[in-house]
Design a protein around this motif. Structure first.
Motif, PDB file in Angstrom:
ATOM      1  N   HIS A 166       0.834  -1.207   0.000  1.00  0.00           N
ATOM      2  CA  HIS A 166       0.000   0.000   0.000  1.00  0.00           C
ATOM      3  C   HIS A 166       0.869   1.258   0.000  1.00  0.00           C
ATOM      4  O   HIS A 166       0.580   2.227  -0.703  1.00  0.00           O
ATOM      5  CB  HIS A 166      -0.917   0.005   1.214  1.00  0.00           C
ATOM      6  CG  HIS A 166      -1.861  -1.141   1.282  1.00  0.00           C
ATOM      7  ND1 HIS A 166      -2.803  -1.399   0.313  1.00  0.00           N
ATOM      8  CD2 HIS A 166      -2.024  -2.123   2.223  1.00  0.00           C
ATOM      9  CE1 HIS A 166      -3.505  -2.480   0.648  1.00  0.00           C
ATOM     10  NE2 HIS A 166      -3.039  -2.927   1.797  1.00  0.00           N
ATOM     11  N   GLU A 181      -7.000  -7.838   0.073  1.00  0.00           N
ATOM     12  CA  GLU A 181      -6.807  -6.554   0.753  1.00  0.00           C
ATOM     13  C   GLU A 181      -6.297  -5.485  -0.213  1.00  0.00           C
ATOM     14  O   GLU A 181      -6.782  -4.340  -0.189  1.00  0.00           O
ATOM     15  CB  GLU A 181      -5.822  -6.736   1.900  1.00  0.00           C
ATOM     16  CG  GLU A 181      -5.483  -5.435   2.622  1.00  0.00           C
ATOM     17  CD  GLU A 181      -4.413  -5.638   3.667  1.00  0.00           C
ATOM     18  OE1 GLU A 181      -4.756  -6.114   4.768  1.00  0.00           O
ATOM     19  OE2 GLU A 181      -3.229  -5.329   3.399  1.00  0.00           O
ATOM     20  N   TRP A 217      -8.453  -2.137  -0.751  1.00  0.00           N
ATOM     21  CA  TRP A 217      -7.957  -0.888  -0.182  1.00  0.00           C
ATOM     22  C   TRP A 217      -7.255   0.014  -1.194  1.00  0.00           C
ATOM     23  O   TRP A 217      -7.222   1.232  -1.015  1.00  0.00           O
ATOM     24  CB  TRP A 217      -7.003  -1.171   0.977  1.00  0.00           C
ATOM     25  CG  TRP A 217      -7.728  -1.379   2.259  1.00  0.00           C
ATOM     26  CD1 TRP A 217      -8.148  -2.563   2.793  1.00  0.00           C
ATOM     27  CD2 TRP A 217      -8.164  -0.363   3.146  1.00  0.00           C
ATOM     28  NE1 TRP A 217      -8.812  -2.340   3.976  1.00  0.00           N
ATOM     29  CE2 TRP A 217      -8.833  -0.998   4.217  1.00  0.00           C
ATOM     30  CE3 TRP A 217      -8.046   1.034   3.169  1.00  0.00           C
ATOM     31  CZ2 TRP A 217      -9.385  -0.289   5.281  1.00  0.00           C
ATOM     32  CZ3 TRP A 217      -8.599   1.738   4.224  1.00  0.00           C
ATOM     33  CH2 TRP A 217      -9.261   1.075   5.266  1.00  0.00           C
TER      34      TRP A 217
END
Length: 260
Positions: A183, A238, A242
């Protein structure tokens, strides 16, 4: 000029065999580029006495986690604990010791010399099995498409940050993220941060056993073990939820450059 206060943060789980020597090696090589060095170890409920192996070391702060939550949340806890020490530069590295001391001052010097927000240590000579390398490459391809540029070694755990930059990233990523560095890599591009990449040497895990917790302490399998397959499915889900899907939280973060 040397960095006034350099903080090195590391998540650790069952690293008693090698973590003390790894910290000593990092400290020795960073001494010429920092006036003061502090270490923060976020221990993920180790069962082998990892915190005890670090007892009595003045510049090492051990943050025992309240529960075993895995690498991602523990890495984020390490970052947050390190930021409470008011660093001028923060370096993250995993506690398994898969890097060498001489690469740490190179990382910090690149951050300062290039006036960068972050420097990634891009791993050369990775000894991980093929399926872990394949997973990293697959995720890297997805992130490159979303970022509009290739990001070498998208999940590398060796990184140097300026505090303003890491604070923005920590605000953007959930505290229980499984793969926070993936991320971070995408968010850095979207935020317009100045990122530099430095080739570093990757070596086997320190200690008597070269196998990490994903392999359960058994000899390296030729195919992905079930635990790693479950993790990969959860991590990919994820990243999609996200960072990648339309309307994902990390698709809507502001893109103005960080303020120094």
């Amino acid at each position: 000029m040397p960095v006034a206060h350099l903080v090195v943060v590391m998540p650790a789980y069952n690293e008693a065999e090698g973590i003390g020597g790894f910290i000593d090696e990092i400290r020795e090589h960073l001494a010429p580029v920092a006036e003061r060095i502090s270490f923060v170890v976020a221990d993920d409920q180790s069962t082998d006495g990892t915190p005890a192996a670090l007892d009595g070391i003045d510049d090492v702060h051990v943050e025992r986690q309240p529960a075993n939550r895995g690498h991602g949340p523990t890495a984020l806890a390490a970052y947050r604990a390190g930021m409470t020490l008011d660093p001028d530069v923060l370096v993250h590295v995993d506690g398994d010791g898969q890097f060498i001391g001489p690469d740490f001052p190179r990382l910090v010097s690149a951050l300062v010399r290039e006036n960068a927000d972050v420097v990634h240590g891009v791993r050369d000579g990775r000894t991980d099995p093929w399926f872990r390398k394949a997973l990293t490459a697959s995720v890297g391809t997805l992130i490159a498409v979303a970022a509009g540029r290739r990001i070498p070694d998208v999940n590398t755990p060796l990184r140097a940050y300026r505090p303003q930059a890491i604070n923005r990233l920590l605000d953007a990523v959930p505290a229980d993220a499984l793969v926070p560095h993936v991320h971070f890599s995408l968010a850095e591009a979207r935020l317009g941060l100045t990122v530099r990449y430095l080739r570093v040497l990757s070596i086997p895990r320190r200690g008597e056993s070269e196998t990490g917790t994903m392999w359960g302490g058994t000899p390296r399998p030729s195919l992905p073990p079930q635990r790693l397959r479950r993790f990969a499915r959860a991590a990919l889900g994820e990243v999609w939820s996200w960072s990648l899907k339309p309307g994902a939280p990390l698709r809507s973060i502001p893109t103005a450059p960080a303020q120094r």
